[in-house]
Design a protein around this motif. Structure first.
Motif, short mmCIF file in Angstrom:
data_model
loop_
_atom_site.label_atom_id
_atom_site.label_comp_id
_atom_site.label_asym_id
_atom_site.label_seq_id
_atom_site.Cartn_x
_atom_site.Cartn_y
_atom_site.Cartn_z
N SER A 1 4.14 54.07 56.68
CA SER A 1 4.90 53.60 56.23
C SER A 1 5.67 52.76 57.23
CB SER A 1 6.26 54.65 56.19
OG SER A 1 6.44 55.35 57.16
N VAL A 2 6.64 51.84 57.09
CA VAL A 2 7.14 51.01 57.96
C VAL A 2 8.56 51.28 58.17
CG1 VAL A 2 7.56 48.42 58.62
CG2 VAL A 2 5.51 49.25 57.72
N ASN A 3 9.22 51.56 59.26
CA ASN A 3 10.46 51.82 59.62
C ASN A 3 11.28 50.60 60.43
OD1 ASN A 3 9.99 52.32 62.22
ND2 ASN A 3 9.91 54.61 61.69
N ASP A 4 12.34 50.64 60.96
CA ASP A 4 13.14 49.43 61.58
C ASP A 4 12.36 49.18 62.91
OD1 ASP A 4 14.18 51.84 62.51
OD2 ASP A 4 16.09 51.16 63.03
N ARG A 5 11.28 50.08 63.36
CA ARG A 5 10.78 50.02 64.71
C ARG A 5 9.37 49.45 64.41
NH1 ARG A 5 12.92 55.86 66.31
NH2 ARG A 5 11.18 56.15 64.65
#
Length: 189
Positions: A27-31
């Protein structure tokens, strides 16, 4: 080499050195990219399970990891943190022996060889040193692993780890995930 977006899940079958299986969820988060996975295997008569959650930044530098290993009736948990500039902490304690490492490499995982090829954007036929914080499958000890990667063509990277007297040609897919890690693992999904 430019890679396309990661799939939501990938799986590998361990083969050769050990028998087992690995599944990773992306997944990809804000970091940046985040990987959660589990790998299970039997190697040299010892069975183990390693669960991991690894957070990278937008440049594919390892920033943190929580790793839990189970084997022979005991569970060990290790928390790794790094500033992305080569300074590491293992379980809240400075780890100067890992100074300069930018990648995390789990002995239990074929997936963690994804990180350097995304981060380095390697030109063809130029070996690049990519020392890594190497976490053992049994006991989760953190060691420094000297390794190099060299892109030999589209999706093909020559890999060396002198400490293990090991070299091979790694084959990656369009996502930058290993398809074939000779003697270690093969991607099945």
């Amino acid at each position: 080499m430019s890679f396309v977006e990661l799939p939501s899940v990938a799986s590998w079958r361990h083969e050769g050195a050990r028998a087992g299986f690995e599944v990773a969820f992306f997944s990809v988060n804000d970091r940046g990219p985040r990987v959660e996975g589990t790998t299970t295997a039997t190697e040299d008569g010892r069975s183990w399970v390693v669960d991991y959650v690894i957070q990278l930044d937008g440049s594919w530098l390892t920033r943190s990891a929580r790793i839990a290993g189970r084997g022979a009736g005991s569970t060990v948990v290790t928390v790794i943190e790094t500033d992305g500039r080569g300074h590491w902490q293992v379980d809240g304690v400075a780890a100067p022996h890992l100074q300069g490492c930018l990648d995390l490499d789990l002995e239990a995982s074929a997936m963690t060889n994804t990180f350097p090829v995304h981060r380095l954007h390697l030109p063809v036929e130029r070996p690049v040193a990519a020392p890594a914080a190497y976490i053992r499958a049994v006991g989760l000890a953190a060691d420094r692993l000297v390794q190099t990667y060299s892109r030999s063509g589209e999706g093909h990277y020559d890999y060396t780890a002198p400490a293990f007297d090991f070299s091979c040609r790694l084959v990656y897919d369009q996502h930058g995930l290993i398809l074939d890690y000779p003697g270690i693992a093969t991607r099945i999904q």
